[in-house]
Design a protein around this motif. Structure first.
Motif, PDB file in Angstrom:
ATOM      1  N   UNK A   1       8.030   9.964  -8.545  1.00  0.00           N
ATOM      2  CA  UNK A   1       7.563  11.218  -9.111  1.00  0.00           C
ATOM      3  C   UNK A   1       8.154  11.367 -10.512  1.00  0.00           C
ATOM      4  N   UNK A   2       7.341  11.431 -11.571  1.00  0.00           N
ATOM      5  CA  UNK A   2       5.880  11.461 -11.536  1.00  0.00           C
ATOM      6  C   UNK A   2       5.265  10.139 -11.084  1.00  0.00           C
ATOM      7  N   UNK A   3       4.040  10.236 -10.579  1.00  0.00           N
ATOM      8  CA  UNK A   3       3.313   9.049 -10.124  1.00  0.00           C
ATOM      9  C   UNK A   3       3.028   8.130 -11.311  1.00  0.00           C
ATOM     10  N   UNK A   4       2.669   6.868 -11.046  1.00  0.00           N
ATOM     11  CA  UNK A   4       2.319   5.970 -12.155  1.00  0.00           C
ATOM     12  C   UNK A   4       1.208   6.560 -13.018  1.00  0.00           C
ATOM     13  N   UNK A   5       1.273   6.300 -14.311  1.00  0.00           N
ATOM     14  CA  UNK A   5       0.194   6.703 -15.218  1.00  0.00           C
ATOM     15  C   UNK A   5      -1.135   6.159 -14.700  1.00  0.00           C
ATOM     16  N   UNK A   6      -1.083   4.923 -14.164  1.00  0.00           N
ATOM     17  CA  UNK A   6      -2.298   4.271 -13.673  1.00  0.00           C
ATOM     18  C   UNK A   6      -1.918   3.184 -12.677  1.00  0.00           C
TER      19      UNK A   6
ATOM     20  N   UNK B   1       0.823  -1.214   0.000  1.00  0.00           N
ATOM     21  CA  UNK B   1       0.000   0.000   0.000  1.00  0.00           C
ATOM     22  C   UNK B   1       0.861   1.270   0.000  1.00  0.00           C
ATOM     23  N   UNK B   2       0.445   2.235  -0.799  1.00  0.00           N
ATOM     24  CA  UNK B   2       1.112   3.536  -0.943  1.00  0.00           C
ATOM     25  C   UNK B   2       2.400   3.472  -1.755  1.00  0.00           C
ATOM     26  N   UNK B   3       2.688   2.336  -2.410  1.00  0.00           N
ATOM     27  CA  UNK B   3       3.863   2.264  -3.291  1.00  0.00           C
ATOM     28  C   UNK B   3       3.801   3.346  -4.370  1.00  0.00           C
ATOM     29  N   UNK B   4       2.587   3.635  -4.856  1.00  0.00           N
ATOM     30  CA  UNK B   4       2.456   4.602  -5.951  1.00  0.00           C
ATOM     31  C   UNK B   4       2.931   6.002  -5.562  1.00  0.00           C
ATOM     32  N   UNK B   5       3.037   6.260  -4.242  1.00  0.00           N
ATOM     33  CA  UNK B   5       3.511   7.572  -3.781  1.00  0.00           C
ATOM     34  C   UNK B   5       5.037   7.663  -3.749  1.00  0.00           C
ATOM     35  N   UNK B   6       5.711   6.558  -4.060  1.00  0.00           N
ATOM     36  CA  UNK B   6       7.177   6.527  -3.924  1.00  0.00           C
ATOM     37  C   UNK B   6       7.920   7.091  -5.127  1.00  0.00           C
TER      38      UNK B   6
END
Length: 260
Positions: free
Chosen positions: A238-243, A231-236
């Motif tokens: 920048x830029x964030x994952x496209x999706x 959880x919250x890997x997508x915040x690691x």
């Protein structure tokens, strides 16, 4: 920002995205065979795995019911072998014995380079000290990849990254990394597809190595919440994952509905 070009290629991670060890991600075989294969895109399977050679990897995937050809797989072992041949060095190979067939023909006597993959049986004091001394004497340190950890059936497990970092720290040198997230790895995987990075998307469970690496190379990146995802890997990054999607089948659905 310039408009995105039409999608021509899909890069797919293997371990954690299509399967975890000998178990397929539910629905992944059908999503590949019935859906993604019907789309007008080139598919490449890109992996940092160093636990087995490409032949064994393909056999594992075929047994799990995946419709994949050997020439569609691009591994970090292949990238490492290419670099060894370019540099014309003799490596001390810290890789799993099952990965050794991918280095057939590479001289390893009197080593003057150190190659580190995922090799739990080699990560003991004597072997690490041998690698340390070679590097101190000028041998280049080549990391097949620097993943912090990966997913096993019984939980997360240390990847080769911490061991590479230890050698870097002890010798005050920097490793040459050949696998994901290196930009050259993604560009090499696209070679022969007649496809620019802007025309490709990467699907993977590793936010940094799969998605971050692909996006740094100019592709779009789709993160899946399977495998090593936390959880919250997508915040690691920048830029964030496209999706971010629940799994590979959901990522394929998005591609078919929105990117073609």
């Amino acid at each position: 920002m310039a408009a995105r070009r039409a999608l021509k290629a899909v890069l797919v991670d293997l371990s954690g995205t299509l399967h975890v060890e000998d178990s397929a991600v539910p629905g992944a075989q059908e999503a590949l065979k019935r859906q993604l294969r019907s789309a007008p895109v080139t598919i490449r399977f890109v992996t940092n795995t160093t636990k087995e050679c490409k032949r064994d990897l393909l056999e594992r995937l075929t047994k799990l019911g995946f419709d994949i050809a050997e020439n569609e797989i691009f591994t970090s072992l292949t990238a490492a072998r290419n670099l060894l041949e370019q540099k014309q060095v003799r490596p001390l190979l810290l890789v799993d014995n099952k990965a050794l067939p991918d280095f057939t023909g590479i001289a390893t006597d009197d080593p003057n380079a150190v190659v580190v993959g995922l090799a739990p049986e080699h990560f003991h004091y004597e072997m690490m000290n041998r690698a340390f001394r070679l590097i101190l004497d000028g041998a280049p340190l080549i990391a097949i990849h620097k993943a912090r950890y990966f997913k096993k059936k019984d939980g997360l497990a240390l990847g080769p990254g911490p061991f590479v970092a230890g050698l870097e720290y002890a010798t005050d040198t920097k490793a040459t990394v050949v696998g994901k997230p290196e930009k050259t790895f993604f560009l090499e995987a696209l070679r022969g597809t007649d496809c620019a990075p802007e025309e490709a998307v990467m699907i993977g469970d590793d936010c940094r190595d799969d998605v971050g690496g692909a996006q740094n190379a100019g592709m779009r990146g789709i993160l899946v919440r399977t495998g090593k995802y936390r959880p919250a890997d997508e915040d690691k990054i920048n830029p964030a994952p496209y999706l971010t999607c629940e799994n590979f089948p959901e990522a394929v659905e998005h591609i078919l509905e929105h990117l073609l």
